[in-house]
Design a protein around this motif. Sequence first.
Motif, PDB file in Angstrom:
ATOM      1  N   PRO A  14       0.839  -1.212   0.000  1.00 31.99           N
ATOM      2  CA  PRO A  14       0.000   0.000   0.000  1.00 31.99           C
ATOM      3  C   PRO A  14       0.867   1.253   0.000  1.00 31.99           C
ATOM      4  O   PRO A  14       1.891   1.328   0.693  1.00 31.99           O
ATOM      5  CB  PRO A  14      -0.783  -0.137   1.314  1.00 31.99           C
ATOM      6  CG  PRO A  14      -0.853  -1.611   1.540  1.00 31.99           C
ATOM      7  CD  PRO A  14       0.471  -2.160   1.066  1.00 31.99           C
ATOM      8  N   GLY A  15       0.453   2.218  -0.815  1.00 33.61           N
ATOM      9  CA  GLY A  15       1.224   3.441  -0.982  1.00 33.61           C
ATOM     10  C   GLY A  15       2.241   3.387  -2.098  1.00 33.61           C
ATOM     11  O   GLY A  15       2.832   4.416  -2.458  1.00 33.61           O
ATOM     12  N   GLY A  16       2.465   2.207  -2.638  1.00 35.74           N
ATOM     13  CA  GLY A  16       3.451   2.033  -3.688  1.00 35.74           C
ATOM     14  C   GLY A  16       2.908   2.387  -5.060  1.00 35.74           C
ATOM     15  O   GLY A  16       1.775   2.854  -5.208  1.00 35.74           O
ATOM     16  N   GLY A  68      -6.577  11.479  -9.536  1.00 35.56           N
ATOM     17  CA  GLY A  68      -5.509  12.054  -8.738  1.00 35.56           C
ATOM     18  C   GLY A  68      -4.414  11.072  -8.375  1.00 35.56           C
ATOM     19  O   GLY A  68      -3.348  11.472  -7.889  1.00 35.56           O
ATOM     20  N   ARG A  69      -4.675   9.778  -8.590  1.00 33.44           N
ATOM     21  CA  ARG A  69      -3.666   8.759  -8.261  1.00 33.44           C
ATOM     22  C   ARG A  69      -3.163   8.031  -9.506  1.00 33.44           C
ATOM     23  O   ARG A  69      -2.007   7.609  -9.546  1.00 33.44           O
ATOM     24  CB  ARG A  69      -4.257   7.729  -7.286  1.00 33.44           C
ATOM     25  CG  ARG A  69      -4.711   8.317  -5.973  1.00 33.44           C
ATOM     26  CD  ARG A  69      -5.124   7.213  -4.995  1.00 33.44           C
ATOM     27  NE  ARG A  69      -6.247   6.414  -5.469  1.00 33.44           N
ATOM     28  CZ  ARG A  69      -6.199   5.095  -5.664  1.00 33.44           C
ATOM     29  NH1 ARG A  69      -5.098   4.423  -5.411  1.00 33.44           N
ATOM     30  NH2 ARG A  69      -7.288   4.443  -6.092  1.00 33.44           N
ATOM     31  N   PHE A  70      -4.031   7.841 -10.490  1.00 30.22           N
ATOM     32  CA  PHE A  70      -3.673   7.118 -11.712  1.00 30.22           C
ATOM     33  C   PHE A  70      -3.555   8.106 -12.860  1.00 30.22           C
ATOM     34  O   PHE A  70      -4.297   9.099 -12.927  1.00 30.22           O
ATOM     35  CB  PHE A  70      -4.742   6.083 -12.068  1.00 30.22           C
ATOM     36  CG  PHE A  70      -4.820   4.895 -11.142  1.00 30.22           C
ATOM     37  CD1 PHE A  70      -4.144   4.850  -9.941  1.00 30.22           C
ATOM     38  CD2 PHE A  70      -5.591   3.800 -11.495  1.00 30.22           C
ATOM     39  CE1 PHE A  70      -4.221   3.755  -9.103  1.00 30.22           C
ATOM     40  CE2 PHE A  70      -5.688   2.692 -10.675  1.00 30.22           C
ATOM     41  CZ  PHE A  70      -5.000   2.677  -9.478  1.00 30.22           C
ATOM     42  N   GLN A  84      -0.063   4.663 -15.200  1.00 34.96           N
ATOM     43  CA  GLN A  84       0.784   4.890 -14.042  1.00 34.96           C
ATOM     44  C   GLN A  84      -0.112   4.940 -12.808  1.00 34.96           C
ATOM     45  O   GLN A  84      -1.026   5.763 -12.740  1.00 34.96           O
ATOM     46  CB  GLN A  84       1.554   6.211 -14.177  1.00 34.96           C
ATOM     47  CG  GLN A  84       2.420   6.559 -12.989  1.00 34.96           C
ATOM     48  CD  GLN A  84       3.574   5.589 -12.798  1.00 34.96           C
ATOM     49  OE1 GLN A  84       4.239   5.198 -13.756  1.00 34.96           O
ATOM     50  NE2 GLN A  84       3.813   5.199 -11.554  1.00 34.96           N
ATOM     51  N   MET A  85       0.152   4.057 -11.866  1.00 36.72           N
ATOM     52  CA  MET A  85      -0.673   3.945 -10.667  1.00 36.72           C
ATOM     53  C   MET A  85       0.172   4.293  -9.448  1.00 36.72           C
ATOM     54  O   MET A  85       1.156   3.601  -9.156  1.00 36.72           O
ATOM     55  CB  MET A  85      -1.242   2.529 -10.542  1.00 36.72           C
ATOM     56  CG  MET A  85      -2.005   2.071 -11.761  1.00 36.72           C
ATOM     57  SD  MET A  85      -2.770   0.456 -11.566  1.00 36.72           S
ATOM     58  CE  MET A  85      -1.320  -0.581 -11.445  1.00 36.72           C
ATOM     59  N   ASN A  86      -0.199   5.360  -8.763  1.00 27.40           N
ATOM     60  CA  ASN A  86       0.507   5.809  -7.561  1.00 27.40           C
ATOM     61  C   ASN A  86      -0.411   5.724  -6.354  1.00 27.40           C
ATOM     62  O   ASN A  86      -1.635   5.621  -6.486  1.00 27.40           O
ATOM     63  CB  ASN A  86       0.989   7.247  -7.745  1.00 27.40           C
ATOM     64  CG  ASN A  86       1.968   7.402  -8.888  1.00 27.40           C
ATOM     65  OD1 ASN A  86       2.754   6.505  -9.192  1.00 27.40           O
ATOM     66  ND2 ASN A  86       1.931   8.561  -9.543  1.00 27.40           N
TER      67      ASN A  86
END
Length: 123
Positions: A14-16, A68-70, A84-86
């Motif tokens: 998680p968080g990666g 906002g994350r991908f 890109q998945m953050n």
Amino acid sequence: QVQLVESGGGLVQPGGSLRLSCAASGSIFSIFSINVMGWYRQAPGKQRELVATITSGGSTNYADSVKGRFTISRDNAENTLYLQMNSLKPEDTAVYYCAAAPSIVILTTDPRWGQGTQVTVSS
């Protein structure tokens, strides 16, 4: 017809972050017929969910759950789609599928599918 091959899935904490790729191949006519590409995901016991889309002109849309994350992007010269998945969360765990179609309507009804790649977010 277009063939789609995903890569880049795996296990992450998680968080990666992870970056998925989808390589498109086929005849020149079939490649040029792709105007919209996207990423879907399907978690166990759940329906397939449209995560993000991108047009040939670069317009993007995201599901609220990943906004906002991908980030979705495409390299038209290389016929490759990326995701890109953050800040990954356990609820992002799913099989991720690449999809391609001539239009957004067909993308949501009858697209060409890749074989899928597993993403697991767990500590």
